[in-house]
Design an enzyme around this catalytic site. Sequence first.
Site, short mmCIF file in Angstrom:
data_model
loop_
_atom_site.label_atom_id
_atom_site.label_comp_id
_atom_site.label_asym_id
_atom_site.label_seq_id
_atom_site.Cartn_x
_atom_site.Cartn_y
_atom_site.Cartn_z
N SER A 228 8.03 -0.52 -3.67
CA SER A 228 7.55 -1.34 -2.56
C SER A 228 7.52 -0.51 -1.27
O SER A 228 6.84 0.52 -1.22
CB SER A 228 8.44 -2.58 -2.42
OG SER A 228 7.86 -3.51 -1.55
N GLU A 350 2.79 -9.67 -8.78
CA GLU A 350 3.59 -9.19 -7.64
C GLU A 350 3.87 -10.31 -6.63
O GLU A 350 5.00 -10.52 -6.19
CB GLU A 350 2.85 -8.05 -6.92
CG GLU A 350 2.59 -6.80 -7.73
CD GLU A 350 3.72 -5.79 -7.63
OE1 GLU A 350 4.78 -6.14 -7.10
OE2 GLU A 350 3.52 -4.66 -8.11
N HIS A 449 7.14 -9.11 -8.31
CA HIS A 449 7.58 -7.93 -7.56
C HIS A 449 9.08 -7.73 -7.79
O HIS A 449 9.86 -8.67 -7.76
CB HIS A 449 7.30 -8.21 -6.08
CG HIS A 449 7.40 -7.03 -5.18
ND1 HIS A 449 6.59 -5.92 -5.28
CD2 HIS A 449 8.21 -6.80 -4.10
CE1 HIS A 449 6.88 -5.07 -4.31
NE2 HIS A 449 7.88 -5.56 -3.59
#
Length: 544
Positions: A228, A350, A449
């Site tokens: 990320s 995600e 995610h």
Amino acid sequence: MADARGQAPPVVQLPAGRLRGGVEGGVTVFKGVPYAAPPVGELRWRAAQPHPGWSGTRDATAYGPSAPQMFREGGDPVLGGHGFPPFDDDCLTLNVWTPAADDARRPVLVWIHGGGFLSGSGSLPIYSGETFARDGDLVVVTLNYRLGPLGYLSFDEETGEGAAEETAEETAEEAAQEAAQEAAQGAAEETHPANVWLTDQMAALHWVRDNIAHFGGDPGNITVAGQSGGAVSTAALAGHPEARKLFRRAILQSPPWGLRIPSRDEYRQRTAAYLEFAGVKSVDELRRLPWPRLIEAAGGLFAHTMRWGYWTTPFLPVRDDVTLFRHPAETLLHGAATDIDVLVGWTREEANFAFALDPGYATATRDHVLDRIRDSFADESAAGVYAEYARTRPGAGPTEVLMDLITDELFRGPCLEFAEARAALGRPVWAYQFDFPAPAHGGRLAAAHCLELPFVFDNLDRWAHAPLVEGIDPVVAEGLAKAMHEAWIAFVRTGDPNHAGMPTWEPYRAEARATMRFDSVTGPVNDLAGQARRLHGRRTSASR
């Protein structure tokens, strides 16, 4: 002094001083090692400075404090928390795991945590380097760096003038650009770049280069990895005139490259809003505030920057033409950075991480989502885009369509665009998609995610606090973790993620677009995300 087993603790002598570590899980560990001077007082919002060192033997058996950040007692419904006290602005420390502090010159993995530029720490148990050090015979480094307002504010009076301008992509002009970037970076030492977080990470990489041999690592064989925001950091480092000379490989897990990275001028309005929330008029006044007050003001900016249908990111990297010259999605496509080996991927859903459990989206209607689609596509194509997303996910309602759209815009589409560009350069990447769905919250999070992280680190036991992993079948998890963990180890060691326990993984090339699909059954799929790739290409230029 001996430990509980009667063994002398590991000790290393560094140029900065002597360190005494410990042994955990059969791995030698040194924690809370300072890599730069404390960024306090007049050093707030200034580039990381060298640490002065210490006398005697420094105890390195306890983590240093994490960077100041917002904290909620009881955690959140997905991760259960991503940063825990103690916090302090004297936070620039790192941690080292090694099979032995000898002269074996092992490959080195440097892990940069994510957290939306707001949260996280290199000392979180979920990012422990123990499994990689033990299973892969690697030396692993995790680090803390400045976050939120302490790392991502940009002040005009703190920055220099005359930074290098971008040039065209021809080889000769790129060489001239690299020279200009190096000159601008040198000037940064006399000025104050916008991205002090990046200067922290640069200082940590310099520390690794200069010291890792004392811990059994090879300074010439370094992989930088991140997830990320940490993946954005990794890519940004690849574009830094100095940093790209300091590592050979990059692992980019779920980089949110769809974020618009502002110039210093564009970021000025956000900085001004933050000053207002902090109740001050200048950086000098801001320096005098205690860090808890700075974090409180960050909450105000968080609310101020929220937009329906967008992932909230109150703090962002800045293209300051001193430390960051182009969007991080482009850094590995130019100059010497194209020689860096890359493994890149995303999770299938995600955006479910941020939106699936938010009651503000539970009542989203088709019209709401169509309006959001029009931000990215021509007005006349919005209905068709909606229908295409709905068709590929039978039974999907407006919220599911919205989350797939955000996943593609922020993560999957830009990653595919990057993979296509590297393939065109003859420097293909290794691409993956993580499809394994989380059963938690009735399955609403799906392959959200962050879900790949416990499998990459093969440390599901360290995630007991995280609702995200509740209900995962341990037998299935064991097989998936073995496949991913060993692939990451192989890539760090050789630049190729293939290993005997997994089907053959081919690089992503234009002919087949091979993508490894990680799930309960793992295997390669050609053009796995073809629909996302085609839709991403249709987005309006204004939205990209």
